[in-house]
Motif scaffolding. Structure first.
Motif, short mmCIF file in Angstrom:
data_model
loop_
_atom_site.label_atom_id
_atom_site.label_comp_id
_atom_site.label_asym_id
_atom_site.label_seq_id
_atom_site.Cartn_x
_atom_site.Cartn_y
_atom_site.Cartn_z
N ARG A 1 45.01 17.01 57.64
CA ARG A 1 45.26 17.62 58.95
C ARG A 1 46.66 18.23 58.94
NH1 ARG A 1 43.40 14.08 63.26
NH2 ARG A 1 45.51 13.34 63.40
N LYS B 1 33.61 26.46 59.63
CA LYS B 1 34.12 25.69 60.78
C LYS B 1 33.13 24.56 61.02
CE LYS B 1 36.56 24.92 64.49
NZ LYS B 1 36.34 23.49 64.24
N LYS C 1 35.40 22.81 56.73
CA LYS C 1 34.86 22.17 55.52
C LYS C 1 34.83 23.19 54.38
CE LYS C 1 32.02 19.14 53.35
NZ LYS C 1 32.56 17.89 52.88
N ALA D 1 41.90 20.30 58.55
CA ALA D 1 41.93 20.59 59.99
C ALA D 1 43.34 21.03 60.36
CB ALA D 1 41.55 19.34 60.77
N LYS E 1 42.57 9.98 57.03
CA LYS E 1 43.06 11.31 57.43
C LYS E 1 44.49 11.41 56.93
CE LYS E 1 40.43 11.22 61.69
NZ LYS E 1 40.61 11.04 63.14
N THR F 1 37.62 17.35 54.02
CA THR F 1 37.74 18.47 54.97
C THR F 1 39.22 18.76 55.20
OG1 THR F 1 37.86 16.97 56.87
CG2 THR F 1 35.65 17.73 56.22
N ASP G 1 39.06 15.92 70.48
CA ASP G 1 39.79 16.16 69.24
C ASP G 1 41.00 17.06 69.46
OD1 ASP G 1 38.47 14.70 67.42
OD2 ASP G 1 37.38 16.36 66.47
N ASP H 1 34.03 20.11 66.37
CA ASP H 1 35.08 19.20 66.81
C ASP H 1 34.51 18.30 67.91
OD1 ASP H 1 36.91 20.61 65.17
OD2 ASP H 1 37.12 22.13 66.74
N ALA I 1 42.33 18.24 66.64
CA ALA I 1 42.31 19.02 65.40
C ALA I 1 41.11 19.96 65.37
CB ALA I 1 42.24 18.06 64.21
N LYS I 2 41.35 21.17 64.86
CA LYS I 2 40.24 22.11 64.64
C LYS I 2 39.83 21.94 63.18
CE LYS I 2 41.99 25.20 68.20
NZ LYS I 2 42.91 24.18 68.76
N LYS I 3 38.56 21.56 62.96
CA LYS I 3 38.16 21.09 61.61
C LYS I 3 37.39 22.14 60.81
CE LYS I 3 36.36 17.30 63.47
NZ LYS I 3 35.66 16.06 63.66
N HIS J 1 40.68 13.70 54.50
CA HIS J 1 40.60 14.63 55.62
C HIS J 1 42.02 15.05 55.98
CE1 HIS J 1 36.40 13.78 55.64
NE2 HIS J 1 36.75 12.53 55.42
#
Ligand code: SAM
Ligand code: SF4
Length: 326
Positions: free
Chosen positions: A182, A217, A230, A239, A153, A237, A224, A220, A226-228, A180
């Protein structure tokens, strides 16, 4: 079990193993008066293992090593190896500079996921932000982790006027690499000259990404932060960690242990309890931990207005981020 009065169960321990760092990110540490803890104030390896073991007996299932920069500790490998024998998911957050030196330690310790902080993809800006000319080293270490099959991440502190022009560049790198990303909203800590105008809120980040990418979206996990999302046809991804604009305190499961052995029930708590002193005195720390969490505030240490734009940093009583451990 470590519960609070809002029925939140805390099973995720973040241990700062040092307050020292080989970088100088201005959003994290005060520019002036930087002094690091003397050796005897830091938790030793045995103390880290013993205190972490107490937390595991109280229900902790995941431990993240942080700091400062956790990998600058000369006994970092021993800490990682010994904690890896506990029945927890072990992971860490690092600035990436020393990753290559630890790559075999990660394999031996079954570390499967690592968070690396990287706020820019531009080497010159990297030098300005961290005061170290190390972009290429960090980037190569990120590629090394991916090569070894470690889930990476990338933590990006999103700041207006600093890296808001790179949001889509960060999303672009997830096209061919399973990274990923963030984006973290810039948060106020002691000495970091926070003001509301530097925060790039999630709404602006999403609007920015929407202009260049199609994305969906994704789900999650319960705890979490983080709001993930794709992007379609991307390996990775992105987030957003919305601490400032949409706090997620209702599902918080985090416990923070500072490098000098103080427990904090919230990243923004003004209070902390000295577990290391009690431990060195031979006292039982279990009750102290339970009591501290029973007093946990509902949201952001009870120190913020609901609208972050009205935050008055002069009224926030906390450490700098480097002294807490993110
Ligand atoms: N040295 C390691 C690193 O940089 O990843 C670990 C410690 S650092 C304090 C942990 C995380 O906190 C990093 O991802 C960093 O970007 C983040 N951080 C530091 N100050 C912050 C701030 N003011 N707002 C948001 N995130 C911050
Ligand atoms: Fe060091 Fe990490 Fe803070 Fe940067 S964010 S100064 S790398 S602890």
């Amino acid at each position: 079990m470590i519960a609070d009065s809002y029925n939140r169960i805390h099973d995720y321990l973040r241990v700062a193993i040092t307050d020292n760092c080989n970088f100088r990110c201005s959003y994290c540490m005060p520019q002036e008066d930087i002094s690091f803890l003397p050796h005897n104030k830091l938790m030793s390896v045995d103390e880290i293992v013993a205190i972490s073991t107490t937390f595991v007996k109280m229900g902790v299932k995941k431990i993240r090593l942080t700091g400062g920069e956790p990998l600058v500790r000369t006994d970092g490998a021993e800490i990682i190896k010994r904690l890896s024998t506990l029945p927890v998911e072990l992971t860490l957050t690092s600035n990436g500079f020393l990753i290559d030196r630890f790559i075999d330690v990660f394999a031996d310790s079954d570390i499967r996921s690592i968070n690396i902080s990287l706020d820019t993809l531009q080497p010159e800006k990297f030098l300005k932000l961290t005061r170290r000319d190390a972009f290429n080293k960090v980037w190569n270490n990120i590629l090394l982790l991916l090569n070894k099959g470690i889930y990476v991440k990338l933590n990006v502190v999103a700041m207006k006027g600093i890296n808001d022009d790179e949001i889509n560049d960060f999303v672009s790198i997830t096209k061919d690499l399973p990274l990923h990303v963030r984006f973290i909203e810039f948060m106020p800590f002691d000495g970091n000259y926070w003001n509301k105008d530097k925060v790039l809120p999630a709404s602006d980040i999403l609007q920015n990404v929407e202009e260049s990418f199609s994305f969906i979206k994704i789900k999650d996990e319960i705890n979490d932060t983080a709001k993930k999302f794709k992007p379609l046809n991307h390996e990775g991804t992105f987030a957003i960690i919305t601490t400032m604009s949409q706090p997620f305190c209702n599902t918080c499961n985090r416990i923070r242990l500072t490098a000098d052995g103080k427990v904090k029930n919230c990243l923004f708590s003004s209070g902390e309890v000295d577990l290391l002193k009690a431990f060195r005195n031979g006292d039982d720390i279990t009750g102290m931990i339970q009591m501290h969490f029973a007093e946990k505030h509902k949201e952001r240490g009870g120190q913020f207005p609901s609208n972050y734009e009205y935050t008055d940093t002069a009224r926030i009583n906390n450490r700098s981020m480097i002294k807490i451990g993110g």
